[in-house]
Enzyme design. Structure first.
Site, PDB file in Angstrom:
ATOM      1  N   TYR A 132      -8.802  16.132  70.949  1.00 32.84           N
ATOM      2  CA  TYR A 132     -10.154  16.197  71.527  1.00 32.84           C
ATOM      3  C   TYR A 132     -11.208  15.980  70.439  1.00 32.84           C
ATOM      4  O   TYR A 132     -12.136  15.177  70.591  1.00 32.84           O
ATOM      5  CB  TYR A 132     -10.345  17.562  72.205  1.00 32.84           C
ATOM      6  N   ALA A 143     -17.469  13.528  79.426  1.00 27.60           N
ATOM      7  CA  ALA A 143     -16.334  13.518  78.486  1.00 27.60           C
ATOM      8  C   ALA A 143     -15.138  14.165  79.158  1.00 27.60           C
ATOM      9  O   ALA A 143     -15.294  14.919  80.122  1.00 27.60           O
ATOM     10  CB  ALA A 143     -16.678  14.298  77.215  1.00 27.60           C
ATOM     11  N   TRP A 144     -13.951  13.863  78.631  1.00 28.11           N
ATOM     12  CA  TRP A 144     -12.759  14.600  79.058  1.00 28.11           C
ATOM     13  C   TRP A 144     -12.677  15.808  78.134  1.00 28.11           C
ATOM     14  O   TRP A 144     -12.422  15.667  76.931  1.00 28.11           O
ATOM     15  CB  TRP A 144     -11.519  13.727  78.960  1.00 28.11           C
ATOM     16  N   THR A 145     -12.968  16.994  78.668  1.00 32.95           N
ATOM     17  CA  THR A 145     -13.201  18.179  77.837  1.00 32.95           C
ATOM     18  C   THR A 145     -12.022  19.165  77.801  1.00 32.95           C
ATOM     19  O   THR A 145     -12.148  20.236  77.215  1.00 32.95           O
ATOM     20  CB  THR A 145     -14.448  18.941  78.333  1.00 32.95           C
ATOM     21  N   ASP A 205     -17.302   5.092  85.471  1.00 31.69           N
ATOM     22  CA  ASP A 205     -16.066   5.633  84.900  1.00 31.69           C
ATOM     23  C   ASP A 205     -16.008   5.220  83.437  1.00 31.69           C
ATOM     24  O   ASP A 205     -15.891   4.027  83.122  1.00 31.69           O
ATOM     25  CB  ASP A 205     -14.868   5.081  85.692  1.00 31.69           C
ATOM     26  N   LYS A 252     -13.884  12.923  70.212  1.00 31.89           N
ATOM     27  CA  LYS A 252     -15.340  13.139  70.251  1.00 31.89           C
ATOM     28  C   LYS A 252     -15.988  12.563  68.986  1.00 31.89           C
ATOM     29  O   LYS A 252     -17.097  12.027  69.032  1.00 31.89           O
ATOM     30  CB  LYS A 252     -15.665  14.633  70.394  1.00 31.89           C
ATOM     31  N   GLY A 311     -21.036  17.898  85.548  1.00 31.00           N
ATOM     32  CA  GLY A 311     -20.396  18.886  84.672  1.00 31.00           C
ATOM     33  C   GLY A 311     -21.257  20.118  84.443  1.00 31.00           C
ATOM     34  O   GLY A 311     -22.364  20.244  84.974  1.00 31.00           O
TER      35      GLY A 311
HETATM   36  N1  LIG Z   1     -18.153  23.140  77.084  1.00 30.67           N
HETATM   37  C1  LIG Z   1     -18.276  23.324  75.790  1.00 30.67           C
HETATM   38  O1  LIG Z   1     -18.040  24.440  75.261  1.00 30.67           O
HETATM   39  C2  LIG Z   1     -18.746  22.197  74.896  1.00 30.67           C
HETATM   40  C3  LIG Z   1     -18.891  22.468  73.522  1.00 30.67           C
HETATM   41  C4  LIG Z   1     -19.332  21.439  72.698  1.00 30.67           C
HETATM   42  C5  LIG Z   1     -19.603  20.188  73.219  1.00 30.67           C
HETATM   43  N2  LIG Z   1     -19.416  19.953  74.541  1.00 30.67           N
HETATM   44  C6  LIG Z   1     -19.705  18.597  75.020  1.00 30.67           C
HETATM   45  O2  LIG Z   1     -20.771  18.692  75.948  1.00 30.67           O
HETATM   46  C7  LIG Z   1     -20.600  17.723  76.972  1.00 30.67           C
HETATM   47  C8  LIG Z   1     -20.680  18.383  78.331  1.00 30.67           C
HETATM   48  O3  LIG Z   1     -19.644  19.379  78.430  1.00 30.67           O
HETATM   49  P1  LIG Z   1     -19.415  20.205  79.771  1.00 30.67           P
HETATM   50  O4  LIG Z   1     -19.060  21.585  79.365  1.00 30.67           O
HETATM   51  O5  LIG Z   1     -20.534  19.968  80.721  1.00 30.67           O
HETATM   52  O6  LIG Z   1     -18.104  19.478  80.326  1.00 30.67           O
HETATM   53  P2  LIG Z   1     -17.515  19.470  81.803  1.00 30.67           P
HETATM   54  O7  LIG Z   1     -18.059  20.586  82.607  1.00 30.67           O
HETATM   55  O8  LIG Z   1     -16.040  19.344  81.636  1.00 30.67           O
HETATM   56  O9  LIG Z   1     -18.086  18.124  82.430  1.00 30.67           O
HETATM   57  C9  LIG Z   1     -17.572  16.878  82.042  1.00 30.67           C
HETATM   58  C10 LIG Z   1     -18.292  15.800  82.829  1.00 30.67           C
HETATM   59  O10 LIG Z   1     -17.744  14.547  82.382  1.00 30.67           O
HETATM   60  C11 LIG Z   1     -17.363  13.803  83.527  1.00 30.67           C
HETATM   61  N3  LIG Z   1     -16.231  12.922  83.233  1.00 30.67           N
HETATM   62  C12 LIG Z   1     -14.958  13.247  82.912  1.00 30.67           C
HETATM   63  N4  LIG Z   1     -14.204  12.135  82.800  1.00 30.67           N
HETATM   64  C13 LIG Z   1     -15.037  11.094  83.053  1.00 30.67           C
HETATM   65  C14 LIG Z   1     -14.867   9.687  83.112  1.00 30.67           C
HETATM   66  N5  LIG Z   1     -13.678   9.111  82.884  1.00 30.67           N
HETATM   67  N6  LIG Z   1     -15.930   8.911  83.421  1.00 30.67           N
HETATM   68  C15 LIG Z   1     -17.150   9.459  83.666  1.00 30.67           C
HETATM   69  N7  LIG Z   1     -17.378  10.782  83.631  1.00 30.67           N
HETATM   70  C16 LIG Z   1     -16.324  11.589  83.334  1.00 30.67           C
HETATM   71  C17 LIG Z   1     -16.970  14.847  84.569  1.00 30.67           C
HETATM   72  O11 LIG Z   1     -17.021  14.250  85.854  1.00 30.67           O
HETATM   73  P3  LIG Z   1     -16.003  14.747  87.032  1.00 30.67           P
HETATM   74  O12 LIG Z   1     -16.412  16.150  87.309  1.00 30.67           O
HETATM   75  O13 LIG Z   1     -16.253  13.826  88.156  1.00 30.67           O
HETATM   76  O14 LIG Z   1     -14.640  14.633  86.417  1.00 30.67           O
HETATM   77  C18 LIG Z   1     -18.074  15.893  84.337  1.00 30.67           C
HETATM   78  O15 LIG Z   1     -19.239  15.509  85.018  1.00 30.67           O
HETATM   79  C19 LIG Z   1     -19.282  17.017  76.675  1.00 30.67           C
HETATM   80  O16 LIG Z   1     -19.550  15.820  76.015  1.00 30.67           O
HETATM   81  C20 LIG Z   1     -18.554  17.966  75.756  1.00 30.67           C
HETATM   82  O17 LIG Z   1     -17.684  17.261  74.895  1.00 30.67           O
HETATM   83  C21 LIG Z   1     -19.014  20.933  75.389  1.00 30.67           C
END
Ligand SMILES: NC(=O)c1ccc[n+]([C@@H]2O[C@H](COP(=O)([O-])OP(=O)(O)OC[C@H]3O[C@@H](n4cnc5c(N)ncnc54)[C@H](OP(=O)(O)O)[C@@H]3O)[C@@H](O)[C@H]2O)c1
Length: 290
Positions: free
Chosen positions: A133, A68-70, A44, A137, A16
């Site tokens: 969501y 996470a499923w984001t 998974d 979380k 991610g």
């Molecule tokens: N982006 C933001 O603005 C933000 C803000 C606050 C908090 N966060 C938190 O920060 C963390 C990282 O966010 P990010 O922006 O890096 O998200 P991201 O780019 O959407 O990446 C999500 C990751 O989770 C994996 N994933 C999804 N479904 C899965 C499953 N069923 N089993 C195992 N892995 C799975 C994805 O793998 P695949 O690619 O293979 O699907 C990907 O590696 C998350 O926990 C999110 O809630 C993000």
């Protein structure tokens, strides 16, 4: 040669936006012996069997749980999947960690709050998610033990994956006019700063809830104008719009979700730079890649 501390780390969500920079940075940290980032098929989160299997075969000292499923709007259409991946999946991670004596660092979000505050949210402020969501979380947070770490962040932008900084650099170069909301206020956070802090918290053996975001607050209108200016384009091409005027979002966005990084400061750790400073650095890098 085995390093002195020899810490072994497993990262979920390693493909991610945050996970990919995290894995790359961890590989350069002294004292870390091994970094594993199983794919979302190998580990998974919706399958207890694969989560326990991966953790028990790798036997990490720490699991940095960034997976996470984001997709905030898609979660509204499929709450079962959101609760399974983000909530129950985190329970499975903790169960696996318990079996091998590992600690967990869980990445969480400003969406656990209701967005109605008039001042930055403290780590201990009452939560009140308004989206599927956010509930999912928060469910993940509730699975953590007192020895685990919860890092809440917001408005994340980095070099990899999809994010607003990349979109804005592209829009700026396309020469069109765009509207951005000026009534959603948050804390922009650049991935490289976030990742450095996560590593510091893990290596320092911290536990509990930490808010980690770049200093200052902004609306998306402010961020858009800033990025247009940073790439030498006219910020006047950005006009403000209210959230009520925008249609197409299933999940309500928090009106105000600025995170007070109180625990960070109070634990003697250095606050992150201002969002302007860090976003300027990121945008310069993104432009090099164009
Ligand atoms: N982006 C933001 O603005 C933000 C803000 C606050 C908090 N966060 C938190 O920060 C963390 C990282 O966010 P990010 O922006 O890096 O998200 P991201 O780019 O959407 O990446 C999500 C990751 O989770 C994996 N994933 C999804 N479904 C899965 C499953 N069923 N089993 C195992 N892995 C799975 C994805 O793998 P695949 O690619 O293979 O699907 C990907 O590696 C998350 O926990 C999110 O809630 C993000």
């Amino acid at each position: 040669m085995k390093s002195r501390l020899g810490i072994k780390i497993l990262v979920t969500g390693g493909s991610g936006q945050v996970g990919s920079e995290l894995v790359a940075s961890l590989l350069n940290v002294g004292g870390i012996e091994d970094v594993h980032a199983p794919s979302s098929i190998e580990l998974d989160l919706s399958s207890r069997e694969t989560v326990l299997g991966a953790i028990c075969s790798i036997r990490p000292d720490w699991v940095i749980h960034a997976g996470a499923w984001t997709q905030v709007d898609a979660c509204e259409d499929n709450p079962q999947k959101a609760y399974l991946v983000n909530g129950l999946g985190s329970r499975f991670v903790v169960q696996g960690a318990e079996m091998v004596g590992a600690r967990v660092c869980y990445l969480s979000t400003d969406y656990v709050f209701d967005g109605n505050s008039k001042r930055p949210y403290l780590e201990w402020d009452p939560v009140g998610p308004r989206t599927v969501y956010g509930v999912s979380k928060l469910a993940g947070e509730m699975e953590m033990r007192s020895s685990d770490l919860i890092v809440r962040t917001s408005w994340v932008m980095g070099e990899f994956g999809h994010n607003m900084a990349k979109t804005l650099v592209r829009l700026a170069k396309a020469g069109e006019r765009h509207r951005f909301v000026n009534d959603q206020i948050g804390s922009p956070t650049v991935v490289s700063d976030l990742v450095a802090l996560i590593i510091e918290l893990v290596m320092g053996g911290h536990s509990g809830i930490f808010h980690v975001s770049n200093a200052g607050e902004a609306s998306w209108f402010d961020v858009a104008r800033f990025i247009f200016e940073a790439v030498g384009e006219d910020p006047g091409r950005i006009t403000p719009v209210s959230s009520a005027e925008l249609i197409g979002y299933k999940a309500p966005r928090p009106g105000y979700s600025v995170l007070d990084n109180f625990a960070l400061r109070g634990s003697g750790l250095k606050a992150l730079p201002s969002w302007r400073e860090s976003l300027f650095r990121l945008v310069s890098k993104l432009q090099e890649g164009l």
